[in-house]
Design a protein around this motif. Structure first.
Motif, PDB file in Angstrom:
ATOM      1  N   PHE A 213      -6.505   3.858   0.557  1.00 49.52           N
ATOM      2  CA  PHE A 213      -5.941   4.106  -0.824  1.00 49.52           C
ATOM      3  C   PHE A 213      -4.666   4.869  -0.483  1.00 49.52           C
ATOM      4  N   THR A 214      -3.813   4.577  -1.660  1.00 45.55           N
ATOM      5  CA  THR A 214      -2.606   5.257  -1.793  1.00 45.55           C
ATOM      6  C   THR A 214      -2.903   6.273  -2.931  1.00 45.55           C
ATOM      7  N   ILE A 215      -2.662   7.513  -3.011  1.00 47.37           N
ATOM      8  CA  ILE A 215      -2.836   8.377  -4.152  1.00 47.37           C
ATOM      9  C   ILE A 215      -1.557   8.918  -4.558  1.00 47.37           C
ATOM     10  N   PHE A 216      -1.014   8.761  -5.905  1.00 48.59           N
ATOM     11  CA  PHE A 216      -0.021   9.541  -6.323  1.00 48.59           C
ATOM     12  C   PHE A 216      -0.737  10.815  -6.838  1.00 48.59           C
ATOM     13  N   ALA A 217      -0.433  11.926  -6.309  1.00 53.62           N
ATOM     14  CA  ALA A 217      -1.377  13.305  -6.562  1.00 53.62           C
ATOM     15  C   ALA A 217      -0.747  14.155  -7.499  1.00 53.62           C
ATOM     16  N   PRO A 218      -1.083  14.313  -8.944  1.00 52.35           N
ATOM     17  CA  PRO A 218      -0.447  15.116  -9.717  1.00 52.35           C
ATOM     18  C   PRO A 218      -0.713  16.817  -9.195  1.00 52.35           C
TER      19      PRO A 218
END
Length: 313
Positions: A213-218
């Motif tokens: 997975f690629t997570i764009f993490a806030p």
């Protein structure tokens, strides 16, 4: 007279033969001599201290001892015997015999960093281990030096700068396990709200799976800004059904490194597209900025963003 001359010549020949024979033996000795080295490797240092006997046994079982006897240099965060005993209890194992070489190898490599990194060189942030992630990536270790030195917010350095000729050892009190993207977020206090949201939405097990997975993490601040915008005081004011589509909108299939990002639309696991713009910086949907990239786990990668992404209806 002739007899005396013959004896003299005979003695001369015998002497010459003896001299040549001695020289030949000396050359043979030189050819057969094995060069000796006084190099003391990381494995030698660990083997000489009973504190690391379980670590040495694990390295031998995983066939990694010869690697750490190489040129390096290497930095090894070395768990004590007690640290290994605690891990075995946690795993329900009675000894190293219950773990295979394949199980041990990524764990042990997660304690090794390329280069000779002394304690004075350590800094806050992530450092690449030798433990593999997806493709040709390497899993990251979170370093914090604000109050002593801690790794992944749980394991502490209890003795530093134990030098060897091919690197350095720092002793630690807990065995490190290669992290999933969920573990990476859980280990970093800047993502505590994200982790709470993932748990509430029942996504933790999914995101701890094989992936990648690629997570764009806030960050926490990004979530706080969202809550303020929604007029909510905390995540308690949002339901699982509210959170699930938002969180899915931050996840893309595959291990997409920053070097692979390009401008255009990317489909998330929720089925909706995000708009990536790559210029002097990277933005998502025109307003959320990517502030840190390529935090690598065993099942994917995290890129940090400063605004929560909201999918359009």
């Amino acid at each position: 007279m002739k007899t005396l001359e013959k004896k003299f010549r005979l003695l001369l020949v015998i002497g010459l033969i003896a001299t040549l024979g001695l020289a030949s033996c000396e050359n043979d000795d030189e050819d057969n001599e094995t060069p000796q080295t006084n190099e003391v490797t990381i494995v030698d240092v660990a083997s000489s201290d009973d504190t690391y006997s379980t670590l040495v046994a694990a390295l031998q079982k995983a066939d990694l001892a010869s690697t750490l006897q190489g040129d390096g240099p290497f930095t090894v965060f070395a768990p004590t015997n007690e640290a290994f005993n605690n891990l075995l209890q946690e795993l329900g194992a009675s000894s190293l015999d219950d773990l295979t070489a394949d199980q041990l190898e990524p764990i042990l490599l997660y304690h090794v960093v390329s280069g000779k990194v002394m304690s004075t060189d350590l800094a806050n942030g992530y450092v690449k281990s030798l433990s593999p992630g997806p493709g040709n990536t390497q899993a990251d270790i979170l370093m914090n030096i604000d109050n002593g030195v801690s790794l992944n917010s749980s394991s502490s350095v209890t003795a530093a700068d134990i030098e060897a000729d091919n690197g350095v050892i720092h002793q630690i009190d807990e065995v490190l396990l290669p992290p999933t993207v969920v573990d990476i977020a859980s280990n970093n206090s800047n993502f505590s709200t994200l982790v709470d949201a993932v748990v509430k939405a029942d996504l933790a097990e999914t995101l701890a799976g094989d992936g990648p997975f690629t997570i764009f993490a806030p960050t926490n601040q990004a979530f706080q800004d969202l809550l303020n915008e929604l007029g909510a005081s905390s995540l308690d004011d949002l339901s699982k059904e509210d959170l699930l589509p938002i969180l899915n909108y931050h996840v893309v299939s595959g291990n997409v490194l920053s070097s692979d990002l390009s401008s255009g639309n990317v489909t998330t696991i929720g089925g909706k597209d995000i708009a990536v713009d790559v210029g002097n910086s990277v933005t998502i949907n025109g307003s959320s900025n990517v502030t840190a990239v390529d935090i690598q786990g065993t099942n994917g990668v995290i890129h940090v963003i400063d605004e929560v992404l909201l999918p359009e209806d």
